[in-house]
Motif scaffolding. Structure first.
Motif, PDB file in Angstrom:
ATOM      1  N   MET A   1       8.764 -49.917  -9.077  1.00  0.00           N
ATOM      2  CA  MET A   1       8.130 -48.682  -8.666  1.00  0.00           C
ATOM      3  C   MET A   1       6.816 -48.907  -7.940  1.00  0.00           C
ATOM      4  N   ALA A   2       6.490 -50.163  -7.631  1.00  0.00           N
ATOM      5  CA  ALA A   2       5.203 -50.450  -7.006  1.00  0.00           C
ATOM      6  C   ALA A   2       5.077 -49.766  -5.654  1.00  0.00           C
ATOM      7  N   ALA A   3       6.168 -49.685  -4.921  1.00  0.00           N
ATOM      8  CA  ALA A   3       6.115 -49.078  -3.596  1.00  0.00           C
ATOM      9  C   ALA A   3       5.705 -47.618  -3.673  1.00  0.00           C
ATOM     10  N   ALA A   4       6.307 -46.865  -4.615  1.00  0.00           N
ATOM     11  CA  ALA A   4       6.006 -45.451  -4.728  1.00  0.00           C
ATOM     12  C   ALA A   4       4.564 -45.209  -5.117  1.00  0.00           C
ATOM     13  N   LYS A   5       4.009 -46.083  -5.960  1.00  0.00           N
ATOM     14  CA  LYS A   5       2.643 -45.907  -6.410  1.00  0.00           C
ATOM     15  C   LYS A   5       1.642 -46.070  -5.271  1.00  0.00           C
ATOM     16  N   LYS A   6       2.006 -46.787  -4.229  1.00  0.00           N
ATOM     17  CA  LYS A   6       1.078 -47.050  -3.137  1.00  0.00           C
ATOM     18  C   LYS A   6       0.992 -45.887  -2.149  1.00  0.00           C
ATOM     19  N   VAL A   7       1.929 -44.947  -2.209  1.00  0.00           N
ATOM     20  CA  VAL A   7       1.981 -43.865  -1.236  1.00  0.00           C
ATOM     21  C   VAL A   7       1.275 -42.637  -1.802  1.00  0.00           C
ATOM     22  N   ARG A   8       0.152 -42.268  -1.212  1.00  0.00           N
ATOM     23  CA  ARG A   8      -0.576 -41.085  -1.640  1.00  0.00           C
ATOM     24  C   ARG A   8      -0.028 -39.848  -0.937  1.00  0.00           C
ATOM     25  N   GLU A   9      -0.323 -38.678  -1.531  1.00  0.00           N
ATOM     26  CA  GLU A   9       0.135 -37.416  -0.976  1.00  0.00           C
ATOM     27  C   GLU A   9      -0.304 -37.242   0.474  1.00  0.00           C
ATOM     28  N   GLU A  10      -1.599 -37.488   0.724  1.00  0.00           N
ATOM     29  CA  GLU A  10      -2.098 -37.279   2.083  1.00  0.00           C
ATOM     30  C   GLU A  10      -1.478 -38.257   3.079  1.00  0.00           C
ATOM     31  N   THR A  11      -1.230 -39.471   2.637  1.00  0.00           N
ATOM     32  CA  THR A  11      -0.590 -40.464   3.506  1.00  0.00           C
ATOM     33  C   THR A  11       0.838 -40.064   3.822  1.00  0.00           C
ATOM     34  N   LEU A  12       1.535 -39.581   2.802  1.00  0.00           N
ATOM     35  CA  LEU A  12       2.919 -39.163   2.995  1.00  0.00           C
ATOM     36  C   LEU A  12       3.001 -37.995   3.969  1.00  0.00           C
ATOM     37  N   ARG A  13       2.110 -37.033   3.824  1.00  0.00           N
ATOM     38  CA  ARG A  13       2.107 -35.878   4.732  1.00  0.00           C
ATOM     39  C   ARG A  13       1.767 -36.290   6.169  1.00  0.00           C
ATOM     40  N   ARG A  14       0.823 -37.202   6.285  1.00  0.00           N
ATOM     41  CA  ARG A  14       0.429 -37.666   7.622  1.00  0.00           C
ATOM     42  C   ARG A  14       1.578 -38.383   8.319  1.00  0.00           C
ATOM     43  N   ASP A  15       2.289 -39.220   7.554  1.00  0.00           N
ATOM     44  CA  ASP A  15       3.324 -40.058   8.172  1.00  0.00           C
ATOM     45  C   ASP A  15       4.670 -39.354   8.337  1.00  0.00           C
ATOM     46  N   THR A  16       4.930 -38.340   7.501  1.00  0.00           N
ATOM     47  CA  THR A  16       6.261 -37.726   7.526  1.00  0.00           C
ATOM     48  C   THR A  16       6.247 -36.213   7.754  1.00  0.00           C
ATOM     49  N   GLY A  17       5.080 -35.596   7.597  1.00  0.00           N
ATOM     50  CA  GLY A  17       5.020 -34.142   7.725  1.00  0.00           C
ATOM     51  C   GLY A  17       5.417 -33.412   6.464  1.00  0.00           C
ATOM     52  N   ARG A  18       5.699 -34.153   5.402  1.00  0.00           N
ATOM     53  CA  ARG A  18       6.077 -33.568   4.111  1.00  0.00           C
ATOM     54  C   ARG A  18       5.308 -34.241   2.985  1.00  0.00           C
ATOM     55  N   GLY A  19       5.053 -33.475   1.909  1.00  0.00           N
ATOM     56  CA  GLY A  19       4.445 -34.038   0.718  1.00  0.00           C
ATOM     57  C   GLY A  19       5.511 -34.426  -0.296  1.00  0.00           C
ATOM     58  N   TRP A  20       5.063 -34.921  -1.461  1.00  0.00           N
ATOM     59  CA  TRP A  20       6.018 -35.340  -2.494  1.00  0.00           C
ATOM     60  C   TRP A  20       6.914 -34.196  -2.930  1.00  0.00           C
ATOM     61  N   GLY A  21       6.339 -33.016  -3.132  1.00  0.00           N
ATOM     62  CA  GLY A  21       7.150 -31.881  -3.551  1.00  0.00           C
ATOM     63  C   GLY A  21       8.216 -31.514  -2.538  1.00  0.00           C
ATOM     64  N   ASP A  22       7.854 -31.591  -1.267  1.00  0.00           N
ATOM     65  CA  ASP A  22       8.821 -31.290  -0.206  1.00  0.00           C
ATOM     66  C   ASP A  22       9.969 -32.288  -0.199  1.00  0.00           C
ATOM     67  N   TRP A  23       9.623 -33.561  -0.346  1.00  0.00           N
ATOM     68  CA  TRP A  23      10.665 -34.594  -0.343  1.00  0.00           C
ATOM     69  C   TRP A  23      11.547 -34.501  -1.586  1.00  0.00           C
ATOM     70  N   PHE A  24      10.945 -34.148  -2.711  1.00  0.00           N
ATOM     71  CA  PHE A  24      11.744 -33.996  -3.923  1.00  0.00           C
ATOM     72  C   PHE A  24      12.770 -32.871  -3.755  1.00  0.00           C
ATOM     73  N   LEU A  25      12.390 -31.815  -3.054  1.00  0.00           N
ATOM     74  CA  LEU A  25      13.328 -30.728  -2.796  1.00  0.00           C
ATOM     75  C   LEU A  25      14.462 -31.201  -1.887  1.00  0.00           C
ATOM     76  N   VAL A  26      14.120 -31.996  -0.879  1.00  0.00           N
ATOM     77  CA  VAL A  26      15.135 -32.559   0.006  1.00  0.00           C
ATOM     78  C   VAL A  26      16.133 -33.397  -0.789  1.00  0.00           C
TER      79      VAL A  26
END
Length: 218
Positions: A1-26
């Motif tokens: 799970m080390a990879a997931a821990k390195k990804v912050r909410e703001e980084t995820l939104r910047r790189d993908t346009g979605r946050g963790w909650g959005d991706w979980f829904l997907v």
């Protein structure tokens, strides 16, 4: 799970346009739990243009959260819970491999085994035994759901492995929560046979093949 821990909410939104909650829904709509990690990672890469690393980070975190949510409440326990242990002449690393490698499992516990060795990953054995890994801490512990088709579905098994002296391990198995006295008696017998088979397998060079669930169903 080390990879997931390195990804912050703001980084995820910047790189993908979605946050963790959005991706979980997907992932929920895609059916990630049923389709598995590999297919879901491939789906995210093909449909959303994610890198392999980022797709895996998202899927791993989602599956970990799902496993936690699905874990039975066990703190209160039950008077019928199974609690057994054996001292085995083998290192904790060797014992842990015997519990987690399909090729080893088929030598002492079952006739057929396959697994996805990660938190949230599935395992299956002959005779209708299946479930998901809730915790994996090599070589000290593994905890998994127990969703056998007939015997005590919706319970969990907690296996702890501790070092004792030179090249010895104490293996403890707790199966809980068991609802009835009959469940406790049956699973106590099952796990007693299993631990004896494990001990024989590791100490006697593979002579402990008892294929637990074949005999248990007969």
């Amino acid at each position: 799970m080390a990879a997931a821990k390195k990804v912050r909410e703001e980084t995820l939104r910047r790189d993908t346009g979605r946050g963790w909650g959005d991706w979980f829904l997907v992932l929920a709509r895609w059916g990630t739990v049923q389709k598995g990690e590999a297919d879901t990672v491939r789906h995210l890469r093909d449909e959303y243009g994610l890198t392999r690393w980022l797709a895996r980070a998202i899927v791993e975190r989602y599956l970990k959260d799902q496993a936690k949510a699905a874990a039975p409440a066990t703190k209160k326990g039950s008077p019928h819970d199974v609690k057994l242990q054996r001292t085995i002449h083998a290192t904790p690393e060797t014992v842990y491999e015997a519990w987690t490698r399909p090729g080893h499992l088929t030598r002492w516990l079952t006739t057929r085994a396959r697994n996805q060795l990660r938190v949230g990953g599935r395992y299956e054995m002959a005779g209708g035994t299946r479930g998901r890994y809730l915790e994996l801490e090599p070589p000290k512990r593994l905890r998994f759901t127990w969703d056998h088709e007939i015997f005590c579905p919706g319970t969990e098994v907690d296996v702890t492995i501790s070092k004792k002296g030179k090249d010895q391990s104490v293996v403890k198995v707790v199966h809980r929560p068991l609802a009835t006295k009959e469940d406790g008696v049956r699973m106590n017998e099952v796990w007693s046979v299993a631990l004896d088979a494990l001990k024989a397998f590791l100490e006697e060079g593979g002579k402990g093949d008892q294929h637990l669930w074949v005999s248990a169903r007969s």
